[in-house]
Design an enzyme around this catalytic site. Structure first.
Site, PDB file in Angstrom:
ATOM      1  N   ASP A  72       2.676   2.279 -11.752  1.00 31.80           N
ATOM      2  CA  ASP A  72       3.838   1.404 -11.804  1.00 31.80           C
ATOM      3  C   ASP A  72       3.518   0.165 -12.638  1.00 31.80           C
ATOM      4  OD1 ASP A  72       6.337  -0.003 -10.779  1.00 31.80           O
ATOM      5  OD2 ASP A  72       6.329   1.780  -9.499  1.00 31.80           O
ATOM      6  N   HIS A  79       8.008  -4.623  -9.377  1.00 33.29           N
ATOM      7  CA  HIS A  79       8.402  -3.304  -8.891  1.00 33.29           C
ATOM      8  C   HIS A  79       7.241  -2.594  -8.194  1.00 33.29           C
ATOM      9  CE1 HIS A  79       9.572   1.028  -9.408  1.00 33.29           C
ATOM     10  NE2 HIS A  79      10.779   0.552  -9.152  1.00 33.29           N
ATOM     11  N   THR A 125       0.821  -9.886  10.047  1.00 33.26           N
ATOM     12  CA  THR A 125       1.385 -10.434   8.813  1.00 33.26           C
ATOM     13  C   THR A 125       2.420  -9.493   8.245  1.00 33.26           C
ATOM     14  OG1 THR A 125      -0.705 -11.536   8.299  1.00 33.26           O
ATOM     15  CG2 THR A 125       0.853 -11.234   6.476  1.00 33.26           C
ATOM     16  N   SER A 176      13.135   4.659  -5.999  1.00 30.76           N
ATOM     17  CA  SER A 176      11.798   4.104  -6.247  1.00 30.76           C
ATOM     18  C   SER A 176      11.049   3.849  -4.961  1.00 30.76           C
ATOM     19  CB  SER A 176      11.906   2.783  -7.013  1.00 30.76           C
ATOM     20  OG  SER A 176      11.922   2.980  -8.388  1.00 30.76           O
TER      21      SER A 176
END
Length: 817
Positions: free
Chosen positions: A206, A244, A260, A396
């Site tokens: 990516d 992305h 977290t 995606s």
């Protein structure tokens, strides 16, 4: 031409006769160069008709000239390229746009010539496979250049190296804290079993990954920059240039139970950043995506995710096959156009669509027969570049959800192979839409808990290629089922080692489940070496495979000639319906008495039946359609305990097309052995040959009127215009008054007719055989004077001198045994 004849008493004697004068190397090169087009056809199979691409006209001479000037042309290229018609490629703004480059992958058997041709235009070359990016010449379209290359027959595919776009929508609610996807996927139940193994790597091909993100940094392993072909450890940059890739990485494997942010599907797994773009828009080209995927798999990634456009192409499935061969699985987002994507079959690639929180197809998610599974992709929450979190929608983000499940399957059962994992991913999905597979949801929405549970008890399928030589009891791991009690025996004559398996009448052996997809990819066949022991004539051993519906299909049979026989190779192609993930093969003894002895069971590339050099002794008990065509009034018979082809009046049989050119030799011969029954004066057997350069031509007409039960051999020279052919055929035609010609041991190629009656010793060279006399001495002197290799009997070999004469005298004086 006249025939060379010989009587037969053995098949193993050394040939002692000169065949014809050896042509010079220059003559061979000249003749083979004249057949350059045939060389291309022998390696490839493309033609202008195959490459019309829907276009009405051939390319212009100007385009052909520009293409020719950009390549290192090979013999025959100009003619093939001039006849090609441009291929049609469709550019879609914002989805796939032309880049003035092509990705080209060479066919394995043509790789040297194919890659050499591309050298002047090459931009990049894969470090893993014979694939390259080439620059499209100015004034030439992508479709013209691709068609010209494909016309050579040397390439698996040639397609644009598109500018592809990351599949995403703008994050809409950075404060949204719901991770509904894990509820739908039952991830929490799966985490009671495994949270993902730190030994399992998910690669993200990516825009990069935020290497400092608190929910990702500790999970990262060294990555790769595919644009610059540089590993991170060597200075390759992998930090996110767009955002992305960071969101994608979090969907798959954001760290969990750390107090977290968010949690990925497998929150103890590792993340490998593979950056495929160096620009802020995040766009990439297919070559860098595919090369990045291959790099990831070769460096240990088990799940490799690509969330870009361009899922359905020849290149993506080929790369998925490469990734599988390296031990991983490639997943690709289906696309965000909300339309039916290109139909097709991409068996090694997992294409993922998107669903909503209500388990409906996301409106933007592409669908069609290429879709394999769906996963949550509407309004999912994940990590953002800069250390934050947000929500976004797109296939995606559905694709890395599925990639996370893949990683969890590998974590739950590390013994599984990529085909096993793909099978579990599909089989464990929750069925949505119409019952069973459908074009909107594929096999269903992935379910982490189902997948992990199934993986724990899943038996890995046998992987291909497969070979069993029966040298130990381990054969029962391969052949775990069947009927009866097959016996492992010691057979000193076994083809491999001394172990073999005996099947009594009515017994069978059946394999464990097989990962059959590899057979589809490679064109594998099923083969075994078998011999009959006391099996009645014409009773059989069947080679079979099972399809997905549970139906058994016979691909070949071994046939007994009666009594005890020698080992014979039997093999048959496996059809496409073998290519599923729980296929099986079996061997079935159909005999009523006696037993079959088998060895060297294999599923893999088949031996070149019907190809060159051609050799058929009919020992398998059939006139094999892989070797023979246009057979009329000819049948298998048994003559003196040997299978032969029986030909009565007007019987004909032709070989299949033979690429004699592949032997790269002008000195070739055709020979056969015949016996007969009831033959009378005037009976004959015509031997003819043809090729694409030569009409049917009579090599010779054998007078068989004197042929009886004593085998006789006949040999003919193959004309040069048949030697340079790729579609050469030999035809036999019998003409008798009622008798039968028995044909055996048909050979075409560089091997010679053996001396079928060698006499009583190496010194017995002439008739009357069995007696040493002056005719034998004269025969040897003739061989010596012509410097025939058969006369070179003593060191130094390669030189004809007094030592050879002395050695012959010694053998002569030793007499007949």
């Amino acid at each position: 031409m006249s025939a060379h004849t010989s009587r037969r008493t053995t098949r193993d004697a050394r040939d002692r006769r000169p065949f014809r004068d050896r042509r010079s190397a220059l003559m061979i090169r000249h003749t083979l160069a004249a057949a350059a087009v045939s060389i291309v056809v022998a390696c490839g199979s493309a033609s202008a008709a195959d490459l019309s691409g829907g276009q009405p006209a051939s390319m212009s001479a100007a385009s052909v000239a520009r293409i020719a000037s950009s390549l290192r042309l090979q013999p025959g290229d100009l003619a093939a390229m001039s006849a090609a018609r441009p291929l049609a490629f469709s550019e879609v703004a914002g989805n796939q746009e032309f880049s003035s480059e092509l990705i080209v992958r060479a066919r394995r058997q043509c790789a040297i010539r194919a890659m050499s041709r591309l050298t002047p235009a090459m931009v990049k070359k894969s470090q893993f496979v014979d694939e390259a990016v080439v620059r499209v010449p100015d004034g030439v379209s992508e479709g013209e250049f691709a068609a010209a290359l494909m016309a050579t027959g040397d390439y698996e595919y040639a397609e644009p190296n598109w500018v592809l776009f990351p599949l995403a929508t703008t994050p809409n609610d950075p404060q949204f804290s719901s991770s509904w996807q894990h509820t739908r996927m039952q991830s929490t139940l799966a985490w009671d079993i495994t949270q993902g193994s730190p030994d399992v790597i998910v690669a993200v091909c990516d825009s990069g990954v935020d290497i400092d993100h608190p929910d990702l940094a500790a999970a990262l392993v060294p990555g790769y920059n595919a644009v610059n072909n540089l590993a991170q450890v060597d200075g390759g940059l992998v930090d996110d240039v767009n955002g992305h890739g960071t969101f994608v990485a979090g969907c798959a494997a954001a760290i969990g139970n750390n107090g977290t942010g968010v949690v990925g599907v497998g929150w103890n797994m590792r993340i490998m950043p593979v950056r495929v773009s160096n620009n802020s828009s995040g766009t990439a080209n297919p070559f860098d995506l595919l090369e990045g995927a291959r790099w990831a798999a070769s460096n240990g990634a088990k799940a490799v995710n690509v969330s870009f456009t361009g899922a359905t192409s020849s290149g993506t499935n080929a790369a998925a096959r490469d990734v599988k061969n390296m031990g991983g699985l490639l997943l690709w987002a289906s696309g965000n156009d909300g339309t039916q994507s290109s139909n097709g079959y991409f068996p090694d690639l997992t294409i993922v669509g998107s669903t909503t929180s209500s388990d409906s197809r996301s409106g933007f998610s592409n669908y069609g027969t290429a879709i394999d599974v769906v996963a949550p992709g509407s309004g999912v929450r994940s990590t953002q570049r800069g250390g934050g979190y947000g929500n976004s929608s797109g296939t995606s983000f559905a694709s890395p959800m599925a990639a996370g499940v893949v990683g969890m399957i590998f974590s739950a059962n590390p013994a599984l192979g990529p085909d096993d994992v793909q099978d579990i991913l599909y089989s464990s999905a929750d069925d949505l839409g119409s019952a069973g597979y459908d074009i909107f949801y594929g096999h269903g929405r992935v379910n982490t808990f189902n997948a992990v549970t199934m993986a724990q008890s899943y038996t890995p399928r046998l992987t291909l290629p497969l070979f069993e030589d029966f040298e130990s009891a381990d054969w029962q791991t391969v052949l775990s089922g069947g009927v009866g009690t097959p016996e492992l025996i010691v057979d000193p004559g076994a083809p491999s080692g001394t172990g073999a398996l005996a099947l009594d009448a009515g017994e069978s052996v059946e394999s464990a489940p097989i990962a059959g997809l590899a057979a589809f990819n490679a064109g594998f066949g099923l083969s075994v070496k078998a011999r009959a022991e006391g099996v009645p004539a014409f009773e059989t051993l069947s080679l079979q495979y099972r399809d997905e519906a549970g139906v058994w299909h016979t691909v070949d049979q071994a046939v007994s000639a009666g009594g005890d026989g020698a080992y014979v190779l039997r093999q048959g192609a496996l059809d496409n319906d073998f290519a599923y993930h729980s296929s099986a093969v079996r061997l079935v003894a159909n005999n009523t008495s006696g037993r079959w002895i088998i060895d060297d069971l294999a599923i893999g590339e088949m031996d070149g039946l019907g190809l060159v050099p051609f050799a058929d002794g009919f020992d398998d008990g059939v006139i094999d359609p892989a070797r023979w065509t246009d057979v009329s009034d000819a049948a298998i018979a048994i003559d003196q305990g040997d299978f032969v082809m029986a030909m009565g009046n007007d019987a004909t049989a032709s070989t299949v097309n033979l690429p004699l050119l592949d032997l790269q030799a002008l000195d070739q011969s055709a020979w056969l052995v015949v016996t007969g029954q009831g033959l009378t004066s005037g009976d004959s057997l015509a031997v003819e040959i043809r090729s694409e350069f030569l009409a049917w031509t009579t090599l010779g007409t054998i007078d068989v009127s004197g042929v009886d039960a004593t085998p006789r051999g006949f040999e003919f020279e193959v004309p040069d215009l048949a030697v340079i052919g790729t579609q050469t055929q030999l035809r036999l035609t019998a003409s008798t008054a009622g008798g039968t010609v028995f044909v055996d041991d048909v050979h075409i190629g560089t091997t010679r007719l053996p001396d079928l009656d060698p006499g009583c010793s190496d010194a017995d060279l002439a008739e009357p055989y069995g007696l040493l006399n002056i005719f034998d001495i004269q025969a040897y002197i003739g061989l010596y004077n012509s410097q025939d290799p058969a006369a070179d009997l003593a060191a130094p070999f390669g030189v004809f001198n007094i030592f050879d004469l002395q050695e012959y005298i010694n053998r002569y004086n030793a007499g007949c045994p």
